[in-house]
Design a protein around this motif. Structure first.
Motif, PDB file in Angstrom:
ATOM      1  N   THR A 103       0.826  -1.215   0.000  1.00  0.00           N
ATOM      2  CA  THR A 103       0.000   0.000   0.000  1.00  0.00           C
ATOM      3  C   THR A 103       0.851   1.250   0.000  1.00  0.00           C
ATOM      4  O   THR A 103       0.650   2.157  -0.826  1.00  0.00           O
ATOM      5  CB  THR A 103      -0.928  -0.008   1.228  1.00  0.00           C
ATOM      6  N   ASN A 104       1.804   1.315   0.892  1.00  0.00           N
ATOM      7  CA  ASN A 104       2.536   2.562   1.100  1.00  0.00           C
ATOM      8  C   ASN A 104       3.583   2.831   0.028  1.00  0.00           C
ATOM      9  O   ASN A 104       3.761   3.984  -0.397  1.00  0.00           O
ATOM     10  CB  ASN A 104       3.185   2.567   2.482  1.00  0.00           C
ATOM     11  N   VAL A 105       4.268   1.806  -0.420  1.00  0.00           N
ATOM     12  CA  VAL A 105       5.347   1.995  -1.392  1.00  0.00           C
ATOM     13  C   VAL A 105       4.829   1.842  -2.817  1.00  0.00           C
ATOM     14  O   VAL A 105       4.905   2.779  -3.629  1.00  0.00           O
ATOM     15  CB  VAL A 105       6.501   1.012  -1.116  1.00  0.00           C
ATOM     16  N   THR A 129       5.563  10.619   7.268  1.00  0.00           N
ATOM     17  CA  THR A 129       5.424  10.579   8.723  1.00  0.00           C
ATOM     18  C   THR A 129       6.726  11.014   9.388  1.00  0.00           C
ATOM     19  O   THR A 129       7.800  10.997   8.758  1.00  0.00           O
ATOM     20  CB  THR A 129       5.074   9.149   9.184  1.00  0.00           C
ATOM     21  N   ASP A 130       6.638  11.350  10.665  1.00  0.00           N
ATOM     22  CA  ASP A 130       7.848  11.634  11.443  1.00  0.00           C
ATOM     23  C   ASP A 130       8.677  10.382  11.677  1.00  0.00           C
ATOM     24  O   ASP A 130       9.840  10.452  12.060  1.00  0.00           O
ATOM     25  CB  ASP A 130       7.485  12.271  12.783  1.00  0.00           C
ATOM     26  N   SER A 157       8.384   1.324   5.626  1.00  0.00           N
ATOM     27  CA  SER A 157       7.665   1.500   4.358  1.00  0.00           C
ATOM     28  C   SER A 157       7.498   2.976   4.032  1.00  0.00           C
ATOM     29  O   SER A 157       7.541   3.372   2.858  1.00  0.00           O
ATOM     30  CB  SER A 157       6.297   0.816   4.419  1.00  0.00           C
ATOM     31  N   LYS A 158       7.333   3.808   5.053  1.00  0.00           N
ATOM     32  CA  LYS A 158       7.198   5.241   4.810  1.00  0.00           C
ATOM     33  C   LYS A 158       8.549   5.862   4.432  1.00  0.00           C
ATOM     34  O   LYS A 158       8.604   6.804   3.624  1.00  0.00           O
ATOM     35  CB  LYS A 158       6.607   5.932   6.037  1.00  0.00           C
ATOM     36  N   GLU A 162       9.448   7.802   0.844  1.00  0.00           N
ATOM     37  CA  GLU A 162      10.266   8.988   0.601  1.00  0.00           C
ATOM     38  C   GLU A 162      11.257   8.726  -0.543  1.00  0.00           C
ATOM     39  O   GLU A 162      11.478   9.593  -1.397  1.00  0.00           O
ATOM     40  CB  GLU A 162      11.030   9.375   1.868  1.00  0.00           C
ATOM     41  N   LEU A 163      11.856   7.535  -0.569  1.00  0.00           N
ATOM     42  CA  LEU A 163      12.810   7.210  -1.628  1.00  0.00           C
ATOM     43  C   LEU A 163      12.123   7.108  -2.988  1.00  0.00           C
ATOM     44  O   LEU A 163      12.665   7.570  -3.996  1.00  0.00           O
ATOM     45  CB  LEU A 163      13.522   5.900  -1.291  1.00  0.00           C
TER      46      LEU A 163
END
Length: 349
Positions: A103-105, A129-130, A157-158, A162-163
């Motif tokens: 989901t996230n990536v 996210t932080d 995953s977050k 970013e990457l």
């Protein structure tokens, strides 16, 4: 209202807690908002309480389905995209790590590919996210150029999101596709009913009259009301959209509270109980899955480059959060409460 009036905006994750608040903000500013997300998990969601299904077009789409995402993007024809769709729960990520990463990536990659194929230019803010930082549990706040990492599947995953965002920005980004990322702190506010999340768990216990079971009372977090980072996302999108090439705004930004408002979980619990009396117990389990002990963000970059700063300090953020839940429990309409709190926030009261 001026910038957003008549803008075509796609909000992914519009059925979630933050996504629903964001849609309420955008609709109030005259934007043409379209949503893309999974259906809400229950009828009591903020999305349902705000009746967003009848107020804006939207598709119930799984971002893991590349074809469905592409079709939804084509239909929405967005000028600006705010990507909030995610599996956002740490403990759930331990139960479903592959689904969380998918989901996230991959969900983010599917969205960026769909946007890249459009002939019209589009501005995109990817919300992470932080927890994207390699957490050393050190006392100083994390800066945007600190190393990415993540212990649990959600956090990692977050960081990977970013990457992915940085890769698409460097490989395909130009004045046609502008991409920035936003890293928010621990967000509180009315309308969050997620499982295994601190404030919803506290509210459910208070409503039922049960003692509040707190897993990690000493853990330190950058608490902030949901309206603070959402206004940051909107400001970042405005700056990014209005720039000729996206530079210097095509980068990552932290959105969090002032460092003086970074507080332990126990302080948050006690502050909530000062507004809604109850009791809490330490339910810590040494064998439980790892959760970070300390997190804080420096927000100097957002202050200096975007002109953003948090509006509601910790005490006010907690007060308004508890007030939302109390009023809903007493039968008041959720949309009225949200609109009143937005008005109070935007006047600084």
């Amino acid at each position: 209202m001026g910038f957003w009036h008549n803008k075509r905006v796609l909000v992914t994750g519009h059925t979630g807690f933050k996504g629903a608040w964001l849609c309420e903000l955008l609709l109030g500013r005259g934007a043409h908002v379209t949503g893309l997300a999974l259906p809400p998990e229950d009828d009591g969601s903020l999305f349902s309480r705000l009746q967003l299904k009848s107020r804006m077009p939207g598709d119930f789409v799984d971002v893991r389905d590349a074809t469905a995402v592409s079709e939804a993007v084509k239909a929405a024809r967005p000028e600006i995209v705010l990507h909030l769709a995610a599996q956002s729960l740490v403990r759930r990520s331990y139960r479903d790590p592959v689904g969380t990463w998918a989901t996230n990536v991959m969900g983010t990659a599917h969205l960026l590919e769909a946007l890249r194929s459009r002939s019209a230019p589009v501005t995109t803010v990817i919300v992470t996210t932080d927890k994207v930082y390699e957490n050393h549990e050190w006392p100083h706040a994390y800066r945007e150029n600190d190393a990415l990492g993540g212990h649990d599947p959600y956090s990692a995953s977050k960081a990977a999101t970013e990457l992915v965002s940085a890769s698409w920005r460097r490989s395909f980004g130009d004045d046609h596709l502008k991409i920035a990322t936003a890293r928010a702190g621990n967000v509180i506010g009315g309308g969050d009913w997620a499982e295994d999340r601190l404030v919803p768990d506290i509210i459910r216990a208070l409503i039922s009259g049960r003692p509040i079971a707190i897993r990690n009372p000493a853990s330190i977090r950058p608490w902030q009301h949901v309206l603070d980072p959402l206004h940051g996302y909107l400001l970042l999108a405005e700056r990014l959209h209005g720039s000729n090439t996206g530079a210097p705004f095509e980068t990552a930004y932290n959105f969090g509270p002032e460092l003086s408002d970074v507080s332990p979980v126990e302080t948050l619990v006690e502050t909530i109980l000062s507004h809604w009396p109850g009791k809490w117990i330490d339910a810590g389990d040494p064998s439980a899955a790892h959760e970070a002990g300390r997190l804080s963000l420096t927000i100097e970059k957002a202050k200096s480059e975007l002109g953003w700063k948090p509006v509601w300090p910790f005490e006010r953020a907690v007060e308004m959060t508890v007030e939302w839940y109390r009023q809903v429990a007493n039968g008041r309409d959720a949309a009225e409460i949200c609109q009143a709190q937005i008005a109070a926030f935007e006047t600084g009261s």
